[in-house]
Design a protein around this motif. Structure first.
Motif, PDB file in Angstrom:
ATOM      1  N   UNK A  90      21.737  90.707  53.696  1.00  0.00           N
ATOM      2  CA  UNK A  90      21.289  89.367  53.313  1.00  0.00           C
ATOM      3  C   UNK A  90      20.612  88.695  54.517  1.00  0.00           C
ATOM      4  N   UNK A  91      19.924  87.606  54.257  1.00  0.00           N
ATOM      5  CA  UNK A  91      19.125  86.941  55.284  1.00  0.00           C
ATOM      6  C   UNK A  91      19.971  86.471  56.461  1.00  0.00           C
ATOM      7  N   UNK A  92      21.139  85.920  56.180  1.00  0.00           N
ATOM      8  CA  UNK A  92      21.987  85.394  57.253  1.00  0.00           C
ATOM      9  C   UNK A  92      22.439  86.512  58.201  1.00  0.00           C
ATOM     10  N   UNK A  93      22.866  87.635  57.651  1.00  0.00           N
ATOM     11  CA  UNK A  93      23.321  88.756  58.480  1.00  0.00           C
ATOM     12  C   UNK A  93      22.157  89.344  59.266  1.00  0.00           C
ATOM     13  N   UNK A  94      21.000  89.449  58.619  1.00  0.00           N
ATOM     14  CA  UNK A  94      19.796  89.947  59.279  1.00  0.00           C
ATOM     15  C   UNK A  94      19.441  89.060  60.472  1.00  0.00           C
ATOM     16  N   UNK A  95      19.416  87.752  60.256  1.00  0.00           N
ATOM     17  CA  UNK A  95      19.088  86.814  61.334  1.00  0.00           C
ATOM     18  C   UNK A  95      20.088  86.920  62.483  1.00  0.00           C
ATOM     19  N   UNK A  96      21.357  87.032  62.144  1.00  0.00           N
ATOM     20  CA  UNK A  96      22.402  87.156  63.159  1.00  0.00           C
ATOM     21  C   UNK A  96      22.200  88.404  64.015  1.00  0.00           C
ATOM     22  N   UNK A  97      22.018  89.546  63.364  1.00  0.00           N
ATOM     23  CA  UNK A  97      21.892  90.810  64.091  1.00  0.00           C
ATOM     24  C   UNK A  97      20.596  90.877  64.894  1.00  0.00           C
ATOM     25  N   UNK A  98      19.516  90.344  64.334  1.00  0.00           N
ATOM     26  CA  UNK A  98      18.247  90.328  65.067  1.00  0.00           C
ATOM     27  C   UNK A  98      18.363  89.457  66.318  1.00  0.00           C
ATOM     28  N   UNK A  99      19.041  88.325  66.204  1.00  0.00           N
ATOM     29  CA  UNK A  99      19.244  87.447  67.356  1.00  0.00           C
ATOM     30  C   UNK A  99      20.076  88.096  68.447  1.00  0.00           C
ATOM     31  N   UNK A 100      21.113  88.812  68.041  1.00  0.00           N
ATOM     32  CA  UNK A 100      21.950  89.525  69.018  1.00  0.00           C
ATOM     33  C   UNK A 100      21.122  90.586  69.732  1.00  0.00           C
ATOM     34  N   UNK A 101      20.325  91.334  68.978  1.00  0.00           N
ATOM     35  CA  UNK A 101      19.498  92.390  69.573  1.00  0.00           C
ATOM     36  C   UNK A 101      18.485  91.806  70.551  1.00  0.00           C
ATOM     37  N   UNK A 102      17.871  90.693  70.178  1.00  0.00           N
ATOM     38  CA  UNK A 102      16.868  90.059  71.049  1.00  0.00           C
ATOM     39  C   UNK A 102      17.493  89.618  72.373  1.00  0.00           C
ATOM     40  N   UNK A 103      18.658  89.051  72.319  1.00  0.00           N
ATOM     41  CA  UNK A 103      19.303  88.549  73.536  1.00  0.00           C
ATOM     42  C   UNK A 103      19.899  89.659  74.402  1.00  0.00           C
ATOM     43  N   UNK A 104      20.242  90.789  73.790  1.00  0.00           N
ATOM     44  CA  UNK A 104      20.991  91.808  74.512  1.00  0.00           C
ATOM     45  C   UNK A 104      20.236  93.086  74.828  1.00  0.00           C
ATOM     46  N   UNK A 105      18.990  93.213  74.391  1.00  0.00           N
ATOM     47  CA  UNK A 105      18.270  94.424  74.799  1.00  0.00           C
ATOM     48  C   UNK A 105      17.988  94.306  76.298  1.00  0.00           C
ATOM     49  N   UNK A 106      18.090  95.395  77.042  1.00  0.00           N
ATOM     50  CA  UNK A 106      17.932  95.338  78.492  1.00  0.00           C
ATOM     51  C   UNK A 106      16.596  94.747  78.955  1.00  0.00           C
ATOM     52  N   UNK A 107      15.529  94.963  78.207  1.00  0.00           N
ATOM     53  CA  UNK A 107      14.239  94.412  78.634  1.00  0.00           C
ATOM     54  C   UNK A 107      14.244  92.894  78.484  1.00  0.00           C
ATOM     55  N   UNK A 108      14.836  92.374  77.413  1.00  0.00           N
ATOM     56  CA  UNK A 108      14.957  90.916  77.286  1.00  0.00           C
ATOM     57  C   UNK A 108      15.716  90.341  78.473  1.00  0.00           C
ATOM     58  N   UNK A 109      16.751  91.031  78.893  1.00  0.00           N
ATOM     59  CA  UNK A 109      17.576  90.537  79.989  1.00  0.00           C
ATOM     60  C   UNK A 109      16.841  90.522  81.317  1.00  0.00           C
ATOM     61  N   UNK A 110      15.904  91.420  81.505  1.00  0.00           N
ATOM     62  CA  UNK A 110      15.208  91.505  82.795  1.00  0.00           C
ATOM     63  C   UNK A 110      13.995  90.582  82.861  1.00  0.00           C
ATOM     64  N   UNK A 111      13.462  90.180  81.729  1.00  0.00           N
ATOM     65  CA  UNK A 111      12.274  89.328  81.739  1.00  0.00           C
ATOM     66  C   UNK A 111      12.624  87.892  82.130  1.00  0.00           C
ATOM     67  N   UNK A 112      11.912  87.376  83.086  1.00  0.00           N
ATOM     68  CA  UNK A 112      12.059  85.978  83.480  1.00  0.00           C
ATOM     69  C   UNK A 112      10.941  85.211  82.780  1.00  0.00           C
ATOM     70  N   UNK A 113      11.040  85.167  81.469  1.00  0.00           N
ATOM     71  CA  UNK A 113       9.994  84.571  80.621  1.00  0.00           C
ATOM     72  C   UNK A 113      10.630  84.005  79.366  1.00  0.00           C
TER      73      UNK A 113
END
Length: 141
Positions: free
Chosen positions: A108-131
């Motif tokens: 469902x949309x809520x679970x999709x949004x939750x998991x996508x947000x977690x992935x965005x914040x926790x992928x190693x490249x997101x963590x290294x970007x100062x942007x």
């Protein structure tokens, strides 16, 4: 785990030319230079490689988030747009905009949004970007 890449540069900043090679061999003496970075000459550039790394990292991170929640994607398609802006005498990568279109049976949309947000914040490249990182995620039928 370590991954490596090499750059070789010859000449001045604007008129010189470089080559990029990766450990895996995916890039092997690929050309880059002022014209491939700031104009539209064929070849690659660091920002394009960062965009590819961010898109790939985020998409795989989301696949793992989905797996952990009991879902399997039919398709995850991500585009990353990295913005390079003038900053004083140099340049700064200021943004990475992720755009995701996903086909995931049974979610469902809520679970999709939750998991996508977690992935965005926790992928190693997101963590290294100062942007600034943005995510526009669309769940398609």
């Amino acid at each position: 785990m370590n991954r490596k890449a090499n750059a070789v540069w010859q000449g001045s900043g604007k008129d010189g030319k470089g080559q990029l090679t990766t450990q895996s061999g995916v890039l092997s003496s690929n050309p880059y230079g002022f014209n491939t970075r700031f104009e539209s000459e064929p070849g690659t550039n660091p920002e394009e490689l960062i965009a590819a790394a961010h898109a790939g990292c985020f998409t795989m991170a989301l696949a793992f988030q989905l797996q952990g929640a009991g879902f399997t994607a039919d398709e995850l398609r991500t585009e990353a747009v990295v913005t390079l802006e003038k900053d004083g005498d140099g340049f700064t990568i200021t943004k990475s905009a992720l755009t995701l279109t996903a086909k995931i049976p049974g979610i469902d949309q809520a679970k999709f949004d939750e998991l996508a947000g977690i992935a965005e914040k926790n992928c190693p490249v997101s963590k290294v970007l100062n942007a600034q990182i943005s995510l526009n995620a669309t769940l398609s039928a």
